[in-house]
Design an enzyme around this catalytic site. Structure first.
Site, PDB file in Angstrom:
ATOM      1  N   ASP A  67      -7.528  -4.648  -3.849  1.00  0.00           N
ATOM      2  CA  ASP A  67      -7.215  -3.266  -3.474  1.00  0.00           C
ATOM      3  C   ASP A  67      -5.947  -2.749  -4.159  1.00  0.00           C
ATOM      4  O   ASP A  67      -5.760  -1.555  -4.351  1.00  0.00           O
ATOM      5  CB  ASP A  67      -7.017  -3.134  -1.957  1.00  0.00           C
ATOM      6  CG  ASP A  67      -7.891  -4.048  -1.121  1.00  0.00           C
ATOM      7  OD1 ASP A  67      -8.247  -5.141  -1.610  1.00  0.00           O
ATOM      8  OD2 ASP A  67      -8.202  -3.694   0.017  1.00  0.00           O
ATOM      9  N   ASP A  70       0.802  -1.224   0.000  1.00  0.00           N
ATOM     10  CA  ASP A  70       0.000   0.000   0.000  1.00  0.00           C
ATOM     11  C   ASP A  70       0.841   1.283   0.000  1.00  0.00           C
ATOM     12  O   ASP A  70       0.336   2.362   0.325  1.00  0.00           O
ATOM     13  CB  ASP A  70      -0.970  -0.010   1.176  1.00  0.00           C
ATOM     14  CG  ASP A  70      -2.137  -0.950   0.921  1.00  0.00           C
ATOM     15  OD1 ASP A  70      -2.532  -1.091  -0.263  1.00  0.00           O
ATOM     16  OD2 ASP A  70      -2.644  -1.547   1.878  1.00  0.00           O
TER      17      ASP A  70
END
Ligand code: GLY
Length: 384
Positions: A166, A105
């Site tokens: 994601d 991320d």
């Protein structure tokens, strides 16, 4: 894109957002918020101090506060937002120093902070941070499976072969790095991962898996997991939005029609499942009771729908704009705290179906709501 009534509503929301952020930005200027406690932002920069802690300085959402401030800077021209955005960006340098807590991320973290700063101000320190993050992300690519490894090992799980939907939102950092340096490797990895996501995550009905486990040595699909949704084979709504907006981002950076078609497939599935009252559940396949909701999914979906509308244009675009308006108006009318005395905007976010708490403030809900509103206005600063 909007008629006169819709535009008036939009202007009224922007007025409320501007008043709210004027106050909140000052109160939280030295924080990196994730949620609120009694209406006051927490601070992920101080909650945990060890590099391996997933929810401290390495927490995946730590870029959204900076992103909100860059959006406000663009909207208002007020220099204070730039100064406050740069405070959290500098604090995140600790992640690079400690290294061990980082994960895929890094795109969510450094795209709306360092890439934004570099694009707006030309700050070379920000460029270096963003290239550093892009290099770490590229280093997580698994050549056999054509995917980017998501997380580091969890307590009881070997996650070497895990990829999650994601991750599509982390790919713009790789596209940016190739655009910035002229080196195609970053983009090649992003494209490979996006292609794998189409084949391994998107189901025939347009819904998507959250987690796919690949064999990290030969690359074959081993199994899928329900992840943050209700169960395996279910349909975690935020995951659906990561897919529909994430594929759009890959389309916007590459022009590959397959990504636009994938985004539309997931979007059509999502729109067909929006409940009458416009409130998005945590999982489209969750039990009827309790009625768990996740407003962050509504805000992210709206962003994706607006970008799809812009890409398809003409008559086809109206259904996507209407869906975005339905979600955003529902949030504005009954699911937002507009008081300037509290730090949160959206009230009913949910991290995961089986999380300990539900229906609380989450910073990315606020970020994507803001992004969607400025997109509708049409002169937005596109951070991805
Ligand atoms: N990317 C993690 C989440 O959506 O909760």
């Amino acid at each position: 894109m909007l008629n006169d009534t819709e535009r008036q509503w939009l202007e009224s929301v922007i007025t409320k957002l501007t008043a709210k952020m004027d106050a909140v930005s000052e109160r939280s200027r030295n924080k990196i918020p994730y949620t609120t406690v009694n209406g006051v932002h927490d601070d992920r920069a101080v909650d945990n101090t060890t590099g391996a802690a997933a929810d401290g300085i390495n927490w995946w959402t730590n870029g959204f506060w900076g992103g909100m401030l860059w959006l406000m800077h663009h909207e208002t021209g007020n220099e204070k937002y730039k100064e406050i955005a740069q405070i959290s960006e500098a604090k995140m340098d600790r992640c690079f120093e400690e290294f061990y807590g980082l994960h895929h991320d890094v795109g969510f973290m450094w795209q709306p902070t360092s890439v934004a700063n570099y694009k707006v101000t030309g700050n070379l320190e920000s460029r270096k941070r963003a290239l550093h993050a892009a290099t770490l992300l590229a280093g997580r690519f698994n050549l056999a499976g054509g995917f980017i490894r998501a997380w580091n090992d969890l307590k009881d799980e070997d996650t070497r072969g895990w990829a999650i939907i994601d991750c599509l939102l982390n790919l713009p950092l790789l596209y940016w790095a190739s655009e910035e340096t002229g080196d195609p490797r970053f983009k090649q990895i992003a494209v490979k991962h996006a292609d794998t996501a189409i084949s391994a995550f998107v189901r025939p009905d347009g819904s998507v898996n959250h987690i796919v486990e690949f064999d990290p040595f030969n690359g074959g699909v081993v199994k899928t997991y329900g992840g943050q949704g209700h169960e395996e084979g279910s349909s975690w709504t935020r995951g659906q939005t990561w897919a529909l907006y994430g594929f759009m981002m890959s389309y916007m950076h590459t022009g590959k029609d397959e990504y636009l078609q994938a985004a539309k497939r997931v979007a059509h599935y999502f729109i067909a499942n929006i409940p009458e009252d416009g409130i998005i559940p945590v999982d489209f396949r969750q039990p009827e009771e309790p009625r768990l909701a996740d407003d962050t999914a509504a805000a992210i979906a709206a962003c994706g729908f607006i970008e799809i509308a812009k890409a398809v244009g003409g008559h086809e675009s109206r259904s996507f704009v209407s869906a975005a308006l339905k979600l955003l108006r529902t949030l504005d009318e009954s699911r937002i705290d507009w008081s300037a005395d509290t730090d949160h905007i959206l009230l009913y976010g949910t991290g995961a179906y089986f999380a300990e708490t539900h229906h609380h403030a989450i910073i990315y809900g606020d970020y994507y709501f803001m992004e969607a509103i400025f997109k509708l206005k049409g002169n937005d600063l596109y951070l991805w």
